[in-house]
Design an enzyme around this catalytic site. Structure first.
Site, mmCIF file in Angstrom:
data_model
loop_
_atom_site.group_PDB
_atom_site.id
_atom_site.type_symbol
_atom_site.label_atom_id
_atom_site.label_comp_id
_atom_site.label_asym_id
_atom_site.label_seq_id
_atom_site.Cartn_x
_atom_site.Cartn_y
_atom_site.Cartn_z
ATOM 1 N N CYS A 149 9.752 8.496 7.066
ATOM 2 C CA CYS A 149 10.476 7.470 7.830
ATOM 3 C C CYS A 149 11.544 8.043 8.769
ATOM 4 O O CYS A 149 11.681 7.587 9.917
ATOM 5 C CB CYS A 149 11.088 6.453 6.886
ATOM 6 S SG CYS A 149 11.531 7.132 5.269
ATOM 7 N N HIS A 243 17.307 3.935 8.863
ATOM 8 C CA HIS A 243 17.661 5.355 8.799
ATOM 9 C C HIS A 243 18.247 5.759 10.151
ATOM 10 O O HIS A 243 17.625 5.534 11.209
ATOM 11 C CB HIS A 243 16.418 6.208 8.535
ATOM 12 C CG HIS A 243 15.895 6.147 7.127
ATOM 13 N ND1 HIS A 243 16.454 5.386 6.128
ATOM 14 C CD2 HIS A 243 14.854 6.816 6.557
ATOM 15 C CE1 HIS A 243 15.773 5.563 4.995
ATOM 16 N NE2 HIS A 243 14.800 6.428 5.236
HETATM 17 N N1 LIG Z 1 10.302 3.375 0.603
HETATM 18 C C1 LIG Z 1 10.119 3.881 1.820
HETATM 19 O O1 LIG Z 1 10.887 3.657 2.789
HETATM 20 C C2 LIG Z 1 8.931 4.745 2.097
HETATM 21 C C3 LIG Z 1 7.986 5.071 1.110
HETATM 22 N N2 LIG Z 1 6.877 5.815 1.451
HETATM 23 C C4 LIG Z 1 5.846 6.185 0.490
HETATM 24 O O2 LIG Z 1 5.106 5.031 0.110
HETATM 25 C C5 LIG Z 1 4.700 5.121 -1.247
HETATM 26 C C6 LIG Z 1 5.248 3.956 -2.015
HETATM 27 O O3 LIG Z 1 6.674 3.987 -1.988
HETATM 28 P P1 LIG Z 1 7.542 2.844 -2.663
HETATM 29 O O4 LIG Z 1 6.956 1.526 -2.355
HETATM 30 O O5 LIG Z 1 8.940 3.134 -2.301
HETATM 31 O O6 LIG Z 1 7.282 3.160 -4.229
HETATM 32 P P2 LIG Z 1 7.302 2.182 -5.478
HETATM 33 O O7 LIG Z 1 7.568 3.044 -6.669
HETATM 34 O O8 LIG Z 1 8.181 1.021 -5.234
HETATM 35 O O9 LIG Z 1 5.750 1.639 -5.586
HETATM 36 C C7 LIG Z 1 4.686 2.468 -5.997
HETATM 37 C C8 LIG Z 1 3.378 1.690 -6.017
HETATM 38 O O10 LIG Z 1 2.316 2.578 -6.431
HETATM 39 C C9 LIG Z 1 1.650 1.994 -7.569
HETATM 40 N N3 LIG Z 1 1.210 3.064 -8.465
HETATM 41 C C10 LIG Z 1 1.978 3.902 -9.204
HETATM 42 N N4 LIG Z 1 1.195 4.749 -9.909
HETATM 43 C C11 LIG Z 1 -0.095 4.419 -9.603
HETATM 44 C C12 LIG Z 1 -1.357 4.919 -10.025
HETATM 45 N N5 LIG Z 1 -1.462 5.918 -10.890
HETATM 46 N N6 LIG Z 1 -2.462 4.338 -9.522
HETATM 47 C C13 LIG Z 1 -2.381 3.323 -8.632
HETATM 48 N N7 LIG Z 1 -1.206 2.803 -8.200
HETATM 49 C C14 LIG Z 1 -0.085 3.346 -8.681
HETATM 50 C C15 LIG Z 1 2.690 1.105 -8.233
HETATM 51 O O11 LIG Z 1 2.018 0.116 -9.031
HETATM 52 P P3 LIG Z 1 2.699 -0.525 -10.355
HETATM 53 O O12 LIG Z 1 3.683 -1.571 -9.860
HETATM 54 O O13 LIG Z 1 1.557 -1.128 -11.050
HETATM 55 O O14 LIG Z 1 3.367 0.584 -11.085
HETATM 56 C C16 LIG Z 1 3.364 0.513 -6.993
HETATM 57 O O15 LIG Z 1 2.565 -0.524 -6.471
HETATM 58 C C17 LIG Z 1 5.210 6.458 -1.776
HETATM 59 O O16 LIG Z 1 4.185 7.415 -1.688
HETATM 60 C C18 LIG Z 1 6.379 6.770 -0.841
HETATM 61 O O17 LIG Z 1 6.633 8.129 -0.769
HETATM 62 C C19 LIG Z 1 6.705 6.189 2.744
HETATM 63 C C20 LIG Z 1 7.601 5.909 3.715
HETATM 64 C C21 LIG Z 1 8.796 5.200 3.445
HETATM 65 N N1 LIG Z 2 12.029 9.784 1.086
HETATM 66 C C1 LIG Z 2 12.209 8.667 2.015
HETATM 67 C C2 LIG Z 2 11.150 7.654 1.759
HETATM 68 C C3 LIG Z 2 9.803 8.268 1.482
HETATM 69 O O1 LIG Z 2 9.126 7.870 0.579
HETATM 70 O O2 LIG Z 2 9.462 9.284 2.262
HETATM 71 P P1 LIG Z 2 8.002 9.962 2.287
HETATM 72 O O3 LIG Z 2 7.076 8.899 2.729
HETATM 73 O O4 LIG Z 2 8.113 11.057 3.282
HETATM 74 O O5 LIG Z 2 7.675 10.438 0.912
HETATM 75 C C4 LIG Z 2 13.594 8.093 1.800
HETATM 76 O O6 LIG Z 2 14.087 8.340 0.723
HETATM 77 O O7 LIG Z 2 14.175 7.457 2.624
#
Ligand SMILES: NC(=O)C1=CN([C@@H]2O[C@H](COP(=O)(O)OP(=O)(O)OC[C@H]3O[C@@H](n4cnc5c(N)ncnc54)[C@H](OP(=O)(O)O)[C@@H]3O)[C@@H](O)[C@H]2O)C=CC1
Ligand SMILES: N[C@@H](CC(=O)OP(=O)(O)O)C(=O)O
EC number: 1.2.1.11
Length: 358
Positions: A149, A243
Site C-alpha cells: 500500500c 498512508h
Molecule cells: N490491510 C491492508 O491495508 C493491506 C493488506 N494486504 C494483504 O491482504 C491480505 C489480507 O490482509 P488483511 O485483510 O489485513 O488480513 P486479515 O487477517 O484481516 O484477513 C485475513 C483473511 O484471510 C483468511 N485466511 C486466513 N488463513 C487462511 C487460510 N489458511 N486459508 C484461507 N483463508 C485464510 C481469513 O479468514 P478467517 O476469517 O476465516 O480466518 C481472512 O478472511 C494479507 O495478505 C495482507 O498482507 C495488502 C495490502 C494492504
Molecule cells: N503492511 C501494510 C499492509 C500490508 O499488508 O502490506 P503488504 O500487502 O505489502 O503485505 C501496512 O501495515 O500498512
C-alpha cells in the site's frame, strides 16, 4: 429482471481487506459478488455470522452468502479477488490460476515472481501482457498482483517524474495508518498518542523492491526493472486510514520545481481512455495548500482512489522533495485490485463485454 453482471468471488472475504472488497463490489456496474471464501474456521457459516464487520453497514446482498473454503472446486467465479493470508495464498492462488480463474491478488506472495504482473493500471497496465507468459506453467487463468500500500502511493506520485526525468535514487519515510495492520491490528495502548518506528513483515524491504518493478518495462516474459535505488523507513502512526509518504528523489536529469509540478499536473496515466468504473477522474491531485496532503482531509479523494501530492520543493541533498498520501485499503489494496480486474476486462483478456459497453 436478469442481472447481466459477471459473478465474482472474494477469497479472504472475512478479513479487513476482504471487507473492503465486499463494500466496493456492492452495486458495482460490471461485477456481482456471488461467492465469499475464507479459512476452515469460517467455512459453512453465513457471511454475517463469520465476519466481525469493521466499517459502516454490511451490504444486504452478502449477509446470507455461505462462506466456502478457498478451493477452486468450491468457488466457480472466473474473476477471484484475493485478500487472503499471504502464506495460504502460496498454494491457493496458483490452484485457482491452474483451474482457469483470474486471481487479482493483494498478497505479497507472488508480487516479485518474474512472470506475474505487479500493476497499477494508470502506471503500467501494459504489464498485463505477462499473463501470456503464465500459460507456460499450464495455467489457463492467471495471477495479477497489486503492490504494498505505501509503495502504491509513492509509485503513483513518482510515475510522471520518472517517465520524464528518470528516477535514480529515492529516500522515503512512511507514516502508515492503523487499518494497514488489519483487524484487530495494533493494540490501542501501543499506538494511542504514539509512533512506532517499525512495521513487521519486511515492510521496508517490500517498499525498496516493488517500485522498480512497477516502473519497469516489459521485456519478453519478465519485467526489466527501472534502475533506481530506494532507502525506506516505515512507521506506524495513530491514523485510521491513509498512508502518507515523504520522499526525497534524485533523477538522471534534474527537474526544476516548476517543471516537476507541471509534469505531475499533466499526468493522466495509461488508462485515461478506458472509462473504467473504479478509475478516478484524476489519479493524482496536486494539493494547492502548503499543509496538505493530510489523511483526515484528503483520504477519500476520488472515492479513495486518488493519490494526493503536495509540498513539491527543492532538496539540498537530492533534487526534489515531495509528500504523497493515499487510502491504504482502497487505492492501496482492494480498490486497486478491482481496477486491475476492470482493466483486464476492458482490454479483452476475458472475452466478456460488460453491460452497457459495445
Ligand atoms: N490491510 C491492508 O491495508 C493491506 C493488506 N494486504 C494483504 O491482504 C491480505 C489480507 O490482509 P488483511 O485483510 O489485513 O488480513 P486479515 O487477517 O484481516 O484477513 C485475513 C483473511 O484471510 C483468511 N485466511 C486466513 N488463513 C487462511 C487460510 N489458511 N486459508 C484461507 N483463508 C485464510 C481469513 O479468514 P478467517 O476469517 O476465516 O480466518 C481472512 O478472511 C494479507 O495478505 C495482507 O498482507 C495488502 C495490502 C494492504
Ligand atoms: N503492511 C501494510 C499492509 C500490508 O499488508 O502490506 P503488504 O500487502 O505489502 O503485505 C501496512 O501495515 O500498512
Amino acid at each position: 429482471m436478469t442481472d447481466s453482471r459477471l459473478p465474482v468471488a472474494v477469497l479472504g472475504a472475512t478479513g479487513a481487506v476482504g471487507q473492503t472488497f465486499v463494500r466496493l463490489l456492492a452495486g458495482h456496474p460490471w461485477f456481482r459478488l456471488a461467492e465469499v471464501a475464507a479459512s476452515d474456521r469460517s467455512a459453512g457459516k453465513r457471511y454475517a455470522d463469520a465476519t466481525k464487520w469493521i466499517e459502516g453497514v454490511m451490504p444486504d446482498e452478502v449477509r446470507d452468502l455461505i462462506v466456502t473454503t478457498c478451493d477452486p472446486t468450491q468457488v466457480s467465479a472466473t474473476i477471484v479477488f484475493s485478500a487472503m493470508d499471504a502464506d495460504a495464498a502460496a498454494t491457493v492462488e496458483p490452484a485457482f490460476a491452474m483451474a482457469g480463474r483470474f486471481v487479482l491478488s493483494n498478497t505479497k506472495t507472488f508480487r516479485m515472481t518474474d512472470d506475474v504482473p505487479l500493476v497499477i493500471p494508470e502506471v503500467n497496465a501494459s504489464h498485463l501482457a505477462l499473463l501470456d507468459a503464465q500459460k507456460a506453467k499450464g495455467w489457463s487463468g492467471g495471477v495479477v498482483t497489486n503492490a504494498n500500500c505505501a509503495a502504491i502511493a509513492a509509485t503513483m506520485a513518482l510515475a510522471p517524474l520518472h517517465e520524464r526525468f528518470g528516477l535514480t535514487e529515492l529516500f522515503i519515510a512512511t507514516m502508515q495508518a492503523l487499518s494497514g495492520a488489519g483487524y484487530p491490528g495494533v493494540p490501542s495502548l501501543d499506538i494511542l498518542g504514539n509512533v512506532i518506528p517499525y512495521i513487521g513483515g519486511d515492510e521496508e524491504g517490500k517498499i525498496e523492491r516493488e517500485m522498480q518493478k512497477m516502473l519497469g518495462t516489459v521485456e519478453g516474459a519478465r519485467i526489466a526493472q527501472a534502475p533506481f535505488v530506494v532507502s525506506a523507513h516505515a512507521n506506524r502512526v495513530p491514523v485510521e486510514h491513509g498512508h502518507t509518504v515523504v520522499m526525497s528523489a534524485k533523477f538522471r536529469q534534474k527537474p526544476s520545481v516548476s517543471e516537476a509540478i507541471a509534469v505531475i499536473r499533466a499526468w493522466k496515466g495509461e488508462i485515461a481512455d478506458l472509462n473504467l468504473p473504479s478509475a478516478p477522474r484524476e489519479p493524482l491531485v496536486l494539493a494547492e495548500q502548503p499543509d496538505r496532503p493530510q489523511p483526515r482531509r484528503d483520504v477519500n479523494a476520488g472515492n479513495g482512489m486518488t493519490v494526493t501530492v503536495g509540498r513539491v520543493r527543492e532538496d539540498a541533498i537530492f533534487h526534489l522533495k515531495l509528500v504523497a498520501m493515499g487510502h491504504n485499503t482502497i487505492r492501496g489494496a482492494a480498490g486497486s485490485a478491482v481496477l486491475n480486474a476492470e482493466a483486464l476486462v476492458a482490454t479483452g483478456r476475458l472475452g466478456w463485454t460488460p453491460p452497457g459497453r459495445a
